[in-house]
Design a protein around this motif. Structure first.
Motif, PDB file in Angstrom:
ATOM      1  N   PHE A  31       0.822  -1.208   0.000  1.00  0.00           N
ATOM      2  CA  PHE A  31       0.000   0.000   0.000  1.00  0.00           C
ATOM      3  C   PHE A  31       0.860   1.265   0.000  1.00  0.00           C
ATOM      4  CE2 PHE A  31      -3.489  -2.600   2.254  1.00  0.00           C
ATOM      5  CZ  PHE A  31      -3.996  -3.003   1.029  1.00  0.00           C
ATOM      6  N   TYR A  35       0.741   3.997  -2.917  1.00  0.00           N
ATOM      7  CA  TYR A  35       0.423   5.376  -2.532  1.00  0.00           C
ATOM      8  C   TYR A  35       1.478   6.350  -3.067  1.00  0.00           C
ATOM      9  CZ  TYR A  35      -0.593   9.402   0.481  1.00  0.00           C
ATOM     10  OH  TYR A  35      -0.889  10.653   0.948  1.00  0.00           O
ATOM     11  N   THR A  38       1.117   6.636  -6.753  1.00  0.00           N
ATOM     12  CA  THR A  38      -0.078   7.432  -7.072  1.00  0.00           C
ATOM     13  C   THR A  38       0.205   8.921  -6.954  1.00  0.00           C
ATOM     14  OG1 THR A  38      -1.531   5.649  -6.298  1.00  0.00           O
ATOM     15  CG2 THR A  38      -2.483   7.861  -6.453  1.00  0.00           C
ATOM     16  N   THR A  74      -7.113   9.597  -2.469  1.00  0.00           N
ATOM     17  CA  THR A  74      -6.351   8.506  -1.855  1.00  0.00           C
ATOM     18  C   THR A  74      -5.715   8.936  -0.540  1.00  0.00           C
ATOM     19  OG1 THR A  74      -4.735   6.765  -2.370  1.00  0.00           O
ATOM     20  CG2 THR A  74      -4.160   8.993  -3.036  1.00  0.00           C
ATOM     21  N   SER A  75      -5.387  10.236  -0.409  1.00  0.00           N
ATOM     22  CA  SER A  75      -4.793  10.727   0.837  1.00  0.00           C
ATOM     23  C   SER A  75      -5.812  10.789   1.971  1.00  0.00           C
ATOM     24  CB  SER A  75      -4.186  12.117   0.623  1.00  0.00           C
ATOM     25  OG  SER A  75      -3.110  12.058  -0.297  1.00  0.00           O
ATOM     26  N   VAL A  78      -5.563   6.358   2.597  1.00  0.00           N
ATOM     27  CA  VAL A  78      -4.366   5.516   2.713  1.00  0.00           C
ATOM     28  C   VAL A  78      -3.474   5.853   3.903  1.00  0.00           C
ATOM     29  CG1 VAL A  78      -2.294   4.709   1.506  1.00  0.00           C
ATOM     30  CG2 VAL A  78      -4.425   5.017   0.252  1.00  0.00           C
ATOM     31  N   THR A 279     -10.357   2.649  -3.480  1.00  0.00           N
ATOM     32  CA  THR A 279      -9.660   3.644  -2.656  1.00  0.00           C
ATOM     33  C   THR A 279      -8.149   3.647  -2.855  1.00  0.00           C
ATOM     34  OG1 THR A 279      -9.524   2.098  -0.786  1.00  0.00           O
ATOM     35  CG2 THR A 279     -11.418   3.586  -0.850  1.00  0.00           C
ATOM     36  N   VAL A 280      -7.581   2.517  -3.287  1.00  0.00           N
ATOM     37  CA  VAL A 280      -6.129   2.401  -3.400  1.00  0.00           C
ATOM     38  C   VAL A 280      -5.686   2.147  -4.847  1.00  0.00           C
ATOM     39  CG1 VAL A 280      -4.076   1.159  -2.603  1.00  0.00           C
ATOM     40  CG2 VAL A 280      -6.012   1.494  -1.044  1.00  0.00           C
TER      41      VAL A 280
END
Length: 323
Positions: A31, A35, A38, A74-75, A78, A279-280
């Motif tokens: 993850f 992240y 991303t 995403t912030s 995550v 979400t990820v």
């Protein structure tokens, strides 16, 4: 006797992936990498589109806003997920939980509207190329983008407000990795039927309608592509639109399976797996698919890299000359 409508629970405990304790380190690494990729990918897209004048067109304006949205979307989820995986923090206050819920719904709805607008933009560009400059002018594009954001802001208020009005007086453990709608409604000690139905109607209005509009746009695009005489052009365009449609289908499919089912309840573990996708995973896939398969954007990236190398080379040569 009057019963005060006050929430007894002041904080929640996010259980996350507690049933997979032996995989916590692996999940954290995966993850975290996703992240960081991303954030990097979306920042690069925003920077390249801003600097290259050849990309100052509606299509790239939509893409720039999508990248900006994905960074915040995403912030919202995550970092707290990563903290939970390392046991740095599992507790979240009631107000922080409601704030996370609001931004999740607001940004998720805005993404649905943006994806629908991007599909409509591609429909006009491919199916009505002669009228496209007039139908999708820069001013029209800016108005559509503003409409997406404003509608998303309004969409986020109803679910978060209705959830915050529920009574939470029993267990405070959320069997999820963020404050999501289904697990919160299951924790409420008051009747959540009205809230559940309102969220169902809102989900249908946003998810299903946007997905239907996106799907219809791509159906017309595909039918137009099939009339392309060139086999190579047909294959290339079909591949690009097919990848767009695949990512959009993953995003909408997982979201619809979670929220457009007022009476069905999936197991918590399945809910978590489904939630990981929207979400990820999709915040990374969307910009990659929409940008790296685009010839103009890839050329702009190469140009930016050459320009950066040129600046570095000038600096090095300058140092040697001075010495």
């Amino acid at each position: 006797m009057q019963t005060p409508n006050v929430s007894v629970v002041t904080e929640f405990q996010l259980l996350g992936f507690q049933t997979l304790q032996e995989w916590q380190t692996l999940f954290f690494t995966i993850f975290l990498v996703i992240y960081l990729l991303t954030l990097t990918g979306n920042i690069v897209i925003i920077a390249v589109v801003s600097q290259d004048r050849r990309l100052h067109f509606p299509m790239y304006m939509f893409l720039q806003h999508l990248s900006f949205l994905e960074i915040w979307y995403t912030s919202t989820i995550v970092p707290l997920l990563l903290a939970n995986l390392t046991s740095w923090g599992r507790a979240i206050s009631f107000s922080a939980c409601m704030a996370q819920l609001y931004f999740f719904v607001f940004l998720g709805a805005t993404e649905c509207f943006l994806l629908a607008m991007m599909a409509f933009d591609r429909y006009l560009a491919i199916c009505s190329p002669l009228h496209y400059p007039f139908l999708m002018s820069p001013d029209t594009c800016r108005h559509l983008v503003a409409l997406c954001w404003l509608t998303g802001v309004g969409t986020g208020f109803l679910p978060s407000m209705m959830i915050s009005q529920l009574d939470f007086c029993g267990p405070n453990q959320i069997n999820h990795f963020f404050c999501d709608l289904p697990p919160l409604m299951q924790l409420s000690c008051s009747s959540a039927h009205v809230t559940e139905m309102a969220i169902f109607v809102l989900s249908v209005a946003v998810l299903c309608v946007c997905f239907l509009l996106t799907l219809v746009s791509y159906v017309f695009i595909m039918s137009s592509i099939l009339r392309i005489p060139s086999a190579s052009g047909l294959r290339k365009t079909f591949s690009t639109c097919g990848s767009h449609l695949a990512v959009v289908t993953i995003y909408y499919g997982t979201m619809i399976s979670m929220y457009v089912h007022p009476s069905a309840h999936l197991s918590p573990e399945i809910n978590k797996i489904i939630s990981v996708f929207y979400t990820v995973v999709t915040p990374l896939m969307n910009p990659v698919i929409y940008s790296l398969r685009n010839k103009d954007f890839k050329e702009a990236v190469r140009k930016a890299i050459r320009r950066q190398r040129g600046h570095c080379g000038v600096g090095v040569r300058g140092q040697v000359f001075i010495r």
